[in-house]
Design a protein around this motif. Structure first.
Motif, PDB file in Angstrom:
ATOM      1  N   ASN A  63       0.849  -1.190   0.000  1.00  0.00           N
ATOM      2  CA  ASN A  63       0.000   0.000   0.000  1.00  0.00           C
ATOM      3  C   ASN A  63       0.889   1.246   0.000  1.00  0.00           C
ATOM      4  OD1 ASN A  63      -2.321  -1.590   0.143  1.00  0.00           O
ATOM      5  ND2 ASN A  63      -2.283  -1.611   2.384  1.00  0.00           N
ATOM      6  N   ILE A  64       0.826   1.995  -1.082  1.00  0.00           N
ATOM      7  CA  ILE A  64       1.680   3.184  -1.195  1.00  0.00           C
ATOM      8  C   ILE A  64       0.871   4.481  -1.130  1.00  0.00           C
ATOM      9  CG2 ILE A  64       3.404   1.958  -2.549  1.00  0.00           C
ATOM     10  CD1 ILE A  64       2.248   3.263  -5.056  1.00  0.00           C
ATOM     11  N   MET A  65      -0.483   4.368  -1.133  1.00  0.00           N
ATOM     12  CA  MET A  65      -1.320   5.562  -1.131  1.00  0.00           C
ATOM     13  C   MET A  65      -2.642   5.270  -0.445  1.00  0.00           C
ATOM     14  SD  MET A  65      -4.085   7.215  -2.648  1.00  0.00           S
ATOM     15  CE  MET A  65      -4.383   6.188  -4.092  1.00  0.00           C
ATOM     16  N   LEU A  66      -3.182   6.284   0.237  1.00  0.00           N
ATOM     17  CA  LEU A  66      -4.471   6.148   0.913  1.00  0.00           C
ATOM     18  C   LEU A  66      -5.335   7.347   0.554  1.00  0.00           C
ATOM     19  CD1 LEU A  66      -6.375   4.786   2.964  1.00  0.00           C
ATOM     20  CD2 LEU A  66      -5.198   6.091   4.764  1.00  0.00           C
ATOM     21  N   LYS A  67      -6.526   7.067   0.043  1.00  0.00           N
ATOM     22  CA  LYS A  67      -7.446   8.133  -0.358  1.00  0.00           C
ATOM     23  C   LYS A  67      -8.587   8.249   0.655  1.00  0.00           C
ATOM     24  CE  LYS A  67     -10.734   9.505  -3.961  1.00  0.00           C
ATOM     25  NZ  LYS A  67     -11.388   9.109  -5.224  1.00  0.00           N
ATOM     26  N   PHE A  68      -8.890   9.496   1.075  1.00  0.00           N
ATOM     27  CA  PHE A  68     -10.001   9.769   1.973  1.00  0.00           C
ATOM     28  C   PHE A  68     -11.192  10.289   1.179  1.00  0.00           C
ATOM     29  CE2 PHE A  68      -6.457   9.700   4.834  1.00  0.00           C
ATOM     30  CZ  PHE A  68      -6.956   9.268   6.049  1.00  0.00           C
ATOM     31  N   ARG A  76      -9.935  18.003   6.887  1.00  0.00           N
ATOM     32  CA  ARG A  76      -8.783  17.836   5.997  1.00  0.00           C
ATOM     33  C   ARG A  76      -7.502  18.322   6.680  1.00  0.00           C
ATOM     34  NH1 ARG A  76     -12.143  20.422   2.194  1.00  0.00           N
ATOM     35  NH2 ARG A  76     -10.696  22.191   2.095  1.00  0.00           N
ATOM     36  N   SER A  77      -7.625  19.410   7.453  1.00  0.00           N
ATOM     37  CA  SER A  77      -6.439  19.930   8.141  1.00  0.00           C
ATOM     38  C   SER A  77      -5.938  18.922   9.171  1.00  0.00           C
ATOM     39  CB  SER A  77      -6.773  21.263   8.823  1.00  0.00           C
ATOM     40  OG  SER A  77      -7.753  21.099   9.842  1.00  0.00           O
ATOM     41  N   ILE A  78      -6.846  18.184   9.790  1.00  0.00           N
ATOM     42  CA  ILE A  78      -6.439  17.155  10.753  1.00  0.00           C
ATOM     43  C   ILE A  78      -5.719  16.018  10.041  1.00  0.00           C
ATOM     44  CG2 ILE A  78      -7.315  15.382  12.327  1.00  0.00           C
ATOM     45  CD1 ILE A  78      -9.505  17.349  13.151  1.00  0.00           C
ATOM     46  N   VAL A  79      -6.208  15.632   8.846  1.00  0.00           N
ATOM     47  CA  VAL A  79      -5.546  14.583   8.070  1.00  0.00           C
ATOM     48  C   VAL A  79      -4.138  15.031   7.671  1.00  0.00           C
ATOM     49  CG1 VAL A  79      -5.616  13.235   5.935  1.00  0.00           C
ATOM     50  CG2 VAL A  79      -7.730  13.655   7.210  1.00  0.00           C
ATOM     51  N   HIS A  80      -4.009  16.268   7.229  1.00  0.00           N
ATOM     52  CA  HIS A  80      -2.687  16.790   6.856  1.00  0.00           C
ATOM     53  C   HIS A  80      -1.737  16.781   8.065  1.00  0.00           C
ATOM     54  CE1 HIS A  80      -3.760  17.871   2.819  1.00  0.00           C
ATOM     55  NE2 HIS A  80      -4.682  18.747   3.194  1.00  0.00           N
ATOM     56  N   GLY A  97     -15.676  22.646  -0.836  1.00  0.00           N
ATOM     57  CA  GLY A  97     -17.113  22.735  -0.624  1.00  0.00           C
ATOM     58  C   GLY A  97     -17.930  21.838  -1.519  1.00  0.00           C
ATOM     59  N   VAL A  98     -17.245  21.138  -2.445  1.00  0.00           N
ATOM     60  CA  VAL A  98     -17.965  20.251  -3.368  1.00  0.00           C
ATOM     61  C   VAL A  98     -17.462  18.813  -3.230  1.00  0.00           C
ATOM     62  CG1 VAL A  98     -18.568  19.792  -5.777  1.00  0.00           C
ATOM     63  CG2 VAL A  98     -18.330  22.153  -4.977  1.00  0.00           C
ATOM     64  N   ASP A  99     -16.213  18.599  -3.647  1.00  0.00           N
ATOM     65  CA  ASP A  99     -15.688  17.231  -3.627  1.00  0.00           C
ATOM     66  C   ASP A  99     -14.209  17.191  -3.240  1.00  0.00           C
ATOM     67  OD1 ASP A  99     -14.657  18.465  -5.828  1.00  0.00           O
ATOM     68  OD2 ASP A  99     -15.111  16.862  -7.245  1.00  0.00           O
ATOM     69  N   ARG A 100     -13.744  18.167  -2.469  1.00  0.00           N
ATOM     70  CA  ARG A 100     -12.327  18.218  -2.116  1.00  0.00           C
ATOM     71  C   ARG A 100     -12.001  17.093  -1.140  1.00  0.00           C
ATOM     72  NH1 ARG A 100      -8.369  21.319  -3.811  1.00  0.00           N
ATOM     73  NH2 ARG A 100      -6.646  21.930  -2.439  1.00  0.00           N
ATOM     74  N   TYR A 101     -10.930  16.365  -1.461  1.00  0.00           N
ATOM     75  CA  TYR A 101     -10.544  15.210  -0.653  1.00  0.00           C
ATOM     76  C   TYR A 101      -9.021  15.182  -0.514  1.00  0.00           C
ATOM     77  CZ  TYR A 101      -9.077  13.031  -5.028  1.00  0.00           C
ATOM     78  OH  TYR A 101      -8.441  12.759  -6.212  1.00  0.00           O
ATOM     79  N   VAL A 102      -8.520  14.241   0.285  1.00  0.00           N
ATOM     80  CA  VAL A 102      -7.084  14.151   0.578  1.00  0.00           C
ATOM     81  C   VAL A 102      -6.557  12.769   0.170  1.00  0.00           C
ATOM     82  CG1 VAL A 102      -5.299  14.238   2.382  1.00  0.00           C
ATOM     83  CG2 VAL A 102      -7.294  15.763   2.499  1.00  0.00           C
ATOM     84  N   ARG A 103      -5.354  12.781  -0.435  1.00  0.00           N
ATOM     85  CA  ARG A 103      -4.611  11.558  -0.709  1.00  0.00           C
ATOM     86  C   ARG A 103      -3.321  11.608   0.100  1.00  0.00           C
ATOM     87  NH1 ARG A 103      -5.769   8.303  -5.266  1.00  0.00           N
ATOM     88  NH2 ARG A 103      -7.508   9.094  -6.516  1.00  0.00           N
ATOM     89  N   VAL A 104      -2.968  10.482   0.711  1.00  0.00           N
ATOM     90  CA  VAL A 104      -1.764  10.396   1.534  1.00  0.00           C
ATOM     91  C   VAL A 104      -0.836   9.350   0.926  1.00  0.00           C
ATOM     92  CG1 VAL A 104      -0.846   9.928   3.837  1.00  0.00           C
ATOM     93  CG2 VAL A 104      -3.068  11.065   3.585  1.00  0.00           C
TER      94      VAL A 104
END
Length: 227
Positions: A63-68, A76-80, A97-104
C-alpha cells in the motif's frame, strides 16, 4: 474630584439583571462550552481514527497511497497534520465545498508532477498512463537527439547534361557541351564568356560591314564577265 464624583453619582446606573436573566445567561454559556467541548472531543477522536488508519494501511508495503472521502476543511487539516506527524505526504484535490478530498502517500512513493497535475485537473491517472507519458517523452528526446546529430545529405543529381542529351547530339558533342557549360565554382554561374558577346558596338558593326564586303567581293568574283 468632588465635581467629578458628583457627576458620576448623578448618572443613571445600568439596570440590574433579574435572577431569571442571570440564570438564562449562565445556561447559554454552559451550553456553548458544552458544544465546544463535544466538538473538540469529536475532532480528537477523528484524529485518533486517522492515525490508526495510517498504521493499519501503511504497515502493508504494497500500500503506497491512501485516499479519503471528501470532507470539510477542518477535517482535511487534521488529516494533513496527522500525515506530517507520521512522516507521510498529503495532498488535497477537488473543489472546496464540493468534492475536495485528501490523498496520503509514502515519502518513498511520492507522486510525480504529472500525477499531481492530472489529479488537480480532475483527469484519470494510473500506472498505464504514467508509462505512456514516460515512453512519449523518451521518443521525443530520441528524435531531438537524432535531429541534432543528423548531417545534411550531399545532393547528387540523378543525371547530368551529357547523359541527358547524348542520344540527341552524340557522345562527342555532349562531352564538349558539358565542358562549356561547367558551373563557375566561385559564384555558381556559367562563365560570362559563354553567355554573352563581349565585343563593343563599334567592333560588332565593323565586323558586319567587313562580312558584307567579303560577301560582295566573293559574289563578284564568281559572276562571269559579259565581255
Amino acid at each position: 474630584m468632588d465635581l467629578l464624583g458628583s457627576i458620576m453619582s448623578s448618572m443613571d446606573k445600568p439596570p440590574s439583571l433579574s435572577e431569571k436573566e442571570r440564570l438564562l445567561i449562565k445556561k447559554r454559556k454552559e451550553e456553548t462550552e458544552k458544544r465546544q467541548a463535544a466538538e473538540k472531543q469529536r475532532l480528537k477522536k477523528f484524529k485518533e481514527r486517522v492515525e490508526s488508519k495510517f498504521v493499519s494501511h501503511f504497515q502493508d508495503s504494497a500500500n503506497i497511497m491512501l485516499k479519503f472521502e471528501p470532507m470539510d476543511q477542518i477535517y482535511r487539516s487534521i488529516v494533513h497534520e496527522a500525515a506530517e506527524s507520521a512522516g507521510l505526504l498529503s495532498y488535497a484535490f477537488g473543489t472546496d465545498g464540493v468534492d475536495r478530498y485528501v490523498r496520503v502517500y509514502r515519502k518513498e512513493n511520492a507522486p510525480c508532477e504529472d500525477e499531481l497535475a492530472a489529479r488537480r485537473r480532475g483527469d484519470p491517472w494510473n500506472e498505464q498512463i504514467k508509462q505512456q507519458l514516460i515512453e512519449k517523452r523518451r521518443l521525443v528526446k530520441l528524435e531531438e537527439a537524432e535531429a541534432i546529430n543528423r548531417k545534411p545529405e550531399k545532393f547528387t543529381p540523378n543525371s547530368n547534361y551529357r547523359d541527358k542529351y547524348v542520344h540527341l547530339i552524340g557522345q562527342e558533342a555532349a562531352l564538349e557541351a558539358a565542358k562549356k557549360t561547367e558551373t563557375n565554382k566561385t559564384y555558381g554561374f556559367v562563365p560570362s564568356e559563354n553567355k554573352k558577346d563581349v565585343r563593343s558596338i563599334e567592333q560588332t558593326m565593323a565586323d558586319i560591314r567587313a562580312k558584307k564586303r567579303l560577301k560582295v567581293n566573293h559574289e563578284a568574283t564568281e559572276t562571269p564577265s559579259n565581255n
